[in-house]
Design an enzyme around this catalytic site. Structure first.
Site, PDB file in Angstrom:
ATOM      1  N   TRP A 325       0.847  -1.205   0.000  1.00 35.18           N
ATOM      2  CA  TRP A 325       0.000   0.000   0.000  1.00 35.18           C
ATOM      3  C   TRP A 325       0.885   1.260   0.000  1.00 35.18           C
ATOM      4  CZ3 TRP A 325      -0.229   4.097   3.419  1.00 35.18           C
ATOM      5  CH2 TRP A 325      -1.302   4.969   3.266  1.00 35.18           C
ATOM      6  N   HIS A 326       2.049   1.153   0.669  1.00 28.31           N
ATOM      7  CA  HIS A 326       2.905   2.328   0.783  1.00 28.31           C
ATOM      8  C   HIS A 326       3.556   2.724  -0.528  1.00 28.31           C
ATOM      9  CE1 HIS A 326       2.446   1.593   5.068  1.00 28.31           C
ATOM     10  NE2 HIS A 326       2.779   2.841   5.238  1.00 28.31           N
ATOM     11  N   GLY A 327       3.752   1.780  -1.408  1.00 27.64           N
ATOM     12  CA  GLY A 327       4.386   2.166  -2.664  1.00 27.64           C
ATOM     13  C   GLY A 327       4.610   0.983  -3.571  1.00 27.64           C
ATOM     14  N   PHE A 467       2.275   8.134  -1.217  1.00 23.18           N
ATOM     15  CA  PHE A 467       1.687   6.798  -1.031  1.00 23.18           C
ATOM     16  C   PHE A 467       0.217   6.778  -1.419  1.00 23.18           C
ATOM     17  CE2 PHE A 467       4.983   6.547   2.542  1.00 23.18           C
ATOM     18  CZ  PHE A 467       5.960   6.220   1.631  1.00 23.18           C
TER      19      PHE A 467
END
Lengths: 467, 345
Positions: A325-327, A467
């Site tokens: 999800w962060h990247g 993000f």
């Protein structure tokens, strides 16, 4: 528009002023317009995306509320999830998927990837991960009839786009935020002052701590092969502090901004670097995201109602997805998996239940070791760079980097860490309430002087914007 | 009453903070991040101010003299004090900000501005160094220092990212029309023309750069032209004599690598500038073609970095033009350049 900009410092007081002058029934319209202006300030085209997401979830939620046909309801929910995640996937992960999955596994030739990049110059719209998750939680809650759907499209639009938390959270649930947006919030100086105090402290930790640490972190991570082991250690430590102060600062400004308008947002941090286990860490770090993953991924996967191996797998899936999800990079997946593995190790070894003299300190030290080592993967551009970074850090080597440790930065960092001990959730307003007028004003003067005179000067947007 | 007290206290605090900052941290910050501001202190007591980017320097290590062009020029006016604002990659917009900081009661009589034709092209206008220059320029503004410093932290300047600037530059190269006589409709098409040959050929790469740097039509909407306009207005208001010295470009090499159509465009742009500013009462020294190719130091990119003889020649052209304003102060310098001076007053 970012919070630490002149534009926002002019925008917000103007919005707040009109908000309190307007009759109650028009205030939500102002907030909706202000939110779209706030978001559109980045790129007007982005507005189309958020409006589309709003329209899809509005239609689906209305249908879900009215329909009794379970199959159709399931299909409608599926359509909403596919649309939201599809947009997120296209804008956030498509390039990564083409390069790091399709090309890496030779499923498509490199020429095809080149054509793809030439044709689709995809830029990540700011905050898409945050508002996608917010709307997803709403649709799922409506599906399970936990909340009633909003019948007014524009009012729903405000829930999706409320500007203080639009681009980097906290990710708010419909049941918590929506009703507040339409309640009466008369002018209350005590509340406005509390909001401003929270904002002031948020600006301090973002601009004086995070933005001053950023150049040091950038320097070390740009050339880890030139840094000594000691410098690599401090680079890792600094990044851990940078990302915390950056995101915590952003969250506090968001919370303070909403508070001025009479709206209470969820606290996103609770002294995470005082955690004594990874489980404890995730109950204190990015709280709105970790609870989202708990409620919408972990529990639907079966939570802890399974055999040990299935539960372990669920834990790893949740952490890996949270990392992704962060990247769009394997480094984030590794980061998530490291946390997941540490969580499992803690659970199986009874680490959290150790009780002897100094056990808390040992638990804290080991937890922080995992957290900070994992940050290297989070920050490094590739997994191999991160691995080499850690290898070099443990080798005890010399380096040729020259890092400027300004005593002012060290004192800001010290003050920030001290504030984490003194103030729960970074509640500067509560700390102020218990202080004498002179102490309070001295604190204001210090923070304003520090922000105006010593904030970082390198243009660093909030880390979580990407993000 | 209580509110009035608090507002007054807050105002007092801000004034006190600014005073404290100005006396303590500000000088250190300026020295580290906006040192040209210190130059204003020197410049305000001089007679002639010279503004330029790195063309004023002496980057060629093999030359005996490391003197700047402005220093050579000063040798022709030994009784006058000459100081320079020279910031690498800067342009008229930066110089305008600094010139504005010169106090009204200063001794400055004459301002000589180097006019860099390349600085008016899409590449330099959208240079990735712009963000750093714009950040420095915030500190040049005539406001309380603490406010300037805060504005720097708030990114209250044009701080586009490198990617955004490249996108704008590429858009300009793709979409800005060239004159009718150009072989292609825009810069990108011109560069992509098959007749240039293999991309890996260094000559082809250099030709490409020449087209990108000089293939444009300068007009009054060009941001650098607008900056020079403002400098002309400022000079008029302050009573300064103003000289615009159009710097030499490597026209000879442009001709060899690309051809007459590009050099025609360069000449037309320089002439347009000359006519425009002459009409505004500025003394223009058009030196576009004053130097042959051998005097340009950089061989792999078009720049305005000159060898010692080149710098001397440009300085001498400027010095001779300055005789219009300071006829009795001029002295023949002890050196010569063995080149014919293109300008006489």
């Amino acid at each position: 528009m970012v919070f630490n900009s002149l534009t926002f410092l002019l925008f917000f007081p103007s919005v707040a002023l009109v908000y309190f002058v307007l009759p109650h029934r028009w205030r939500w319209v102002l907030l909706l317009l202000a939110s779209y202006a706030f978001y559109g300030a980045w790129k007007v085209e982005y507005l189309g995306l958020i409006m589309m997401s709003t329209l899809v979830d509005y239609s689906v939620s209305r249908f879900l509320d009215q329909s009794q046909d379970e199959l159709k309801r399931k299909l409608a929910l599926g359509a909403s999830i596919v649309t939201n995640l599809g947009l997120l996937f296209f804008f956030k992960y498509a390039n990564w998927f083409v390069d790091d999955v399709l090309v890496a596994t030779s499923l498509v030739p490199e020429g095809w990837a080149y054509q793809w990049h030439q044709h689709w110059q995809v830029l990540l719209p700011v905050g898409i991960s945050f508002y996608t998750f917010q709307t997803l939680s709403y649709t799922i809650d409506v599906y399970f009839r936990k909340v009633k759907s909003e019948s007014n499209l524009l009012k729903f639009g405000l829930y999706v786009s409320f500007f203080p938390q639009l681009v980097a959270g906290p990710i708010e649930r419909f049941s918590r935020l929506h009703h507040q947006l339409f309640e009466r919030h008369p002018w209350d100086w005590q509340r406005v002052r509390a909001g401003l105090q929270i904002m002031l402290f948020g600006f301090f930790i973002k601009m004086c701590v995070a933005d001053n640490l950023a150049p040091i972190v950038d320097q070390v991570f740009a050339a880890p092969e030139q840094a000594s082991s000691e410098q690599l250690f401090w680079g890792m430590f600094s990044f851990g502090l940078q990302i915390y102060s950056d995101f915590h600062g952003y969250s506090l400004i968001a919370i303070g901004t909403a508070r001025v308008l009479g709206i209470r947002l969820i606290d996103n941090f609770n002294s995470p670097y005082f955690s004594t286990s990874i489980k404890d860490f995730w109950s204190r770090w990015h709280i709105s995201l970790s609870t989202w993953f708990r409620d919408y991924v972990y529990i639907p996967l079966g939570g802890n109602q399974h055999r040990v191996w299935k539960w372990s797998l669920n834990i790893l899936i949740v952490f890996a997805v949270s990392g992704l999800w962060h990247g769009a990079n394997w480094t984030f997946v590794i980061w998530g998996c490291l946390h997941g593995l540490a969580y499992l190790v803690e659970s199986f070894t009874g680490f959290r239940h150790m009780r002897f003299i100094g056990s808390k300190w040992l638990q804290w030290l080991m937890t922080m070791s995992v957290v900070f080592i994992a940050w290297v993967f989070f920050r490094a551009p590739t997994a191999s760079v991160a691995a080499n970074y850690l290898q070099r850090m443990s080798d005890g080597v010399d380096g040729s980097l020259s890092i400027d440790w300004d005593p002012m930065i060290i004192s800001f960092v010290g003050l920030f860490l001290l504030s984490d001990v003194v103030m729960r959730h970074g509640r500067f307003n509560e700390w102020c309430d218990q202080r004498h007028f002179l102490v309070r004003w001295s604190a204001y003067a210090f923070l304003i002087y520090a922000i105006a005179g010593f904030a970082g000067t390198v243009n660093h947007p909030f880390i979580y914007f990407q993000f | 009453m209580k509110a009035a007290f608090k507002i007054s206290l807050f105002a007092l605090l801000l004034i006190g903070m600014n005073e404290c900052y100005q006396r303590t941290a500000y000088p250190m910050y300026v020295a580290a991040h906006a040192d040209q501001l210190l130059q204003v202190e020197k410049v305000k007591n001089c007679d002639i101010v010279y503004t330029s980017a790195s063309s004023n320097f002496s980057p060629d290590e093999w030359n005996e003299s490391k003197k700047k062009m402005s220093q050579f020029m000063a040798e022709a006016y030994p009784d006058m004090l000459v100081e320079a604002f020279n910031i690498p990659a800067s342009h008229a917009g930066t110089h305008l900000q600094l010139l504005r900081r010169i106090p009204a009661e200063s001794q400055v009589q004459t301002v000589v501005c180097a006019v860099n034709l390349r600085s008016m092209g899409a590449d330099w206008i959208n240079s990735e160094l712009e963000t750093a220059l714009n950040q420095q320029a915030v500190m040049y503004a005539d406001r309380p220092p603490l406010l300037n410093r805060l504005l720097v932290s708030l990114n209250a300047y044009d701080h586009k990212s490198v990617e955004e600037r490249h996108l704008l530059r590429d858009e300009a190269w793709n979409n800005t029309p060239l004159p009718d006589y150009a072989p292609e409709a825009n810069v990108s098409a011109w560069c992509a023309a098959p007749k240039w040959g293999d991309w890996r050929d260094p000559k082809r790469q250099l030709a490409d750069q020449f087209i990108k740097q000089y293939a444009f039509v300068v007009d009054e909407n060009n941001p650098r032209v607008q900056d020079f306009d403002q400098i002309a207005i400022l000079a008029q208001r302050r009573g300064w004599n103003l000289v615009f010295s159009i710097l030499p470009e490597n026209v000879q090499l442009a001709d060899t690598l690309v051809g007459k159509l590009l050099t025609r465009m360069m000449r037309e742009n320089a002439n347009w500038l000359e006519q425009r500013y002459k009409a505004m009462g500025v003394l223009v020294v058009n030196q576009l073609e004053a130097l042959p190719s051998g005097h340009f130091v950089d061989k792999d990119f078009p720049t305005e970095h000159y060898d010692e003889a080149g710098r001397k020649h440009i300085a001498m052209n400027n010095a001779m033009a300055l005789r219009k304003f300071h006829p009795t102060k001029y002295r023949n310098p002890t050196w010569s350049t063995n080149m014919n001076f293109s300008h006489s007053p």
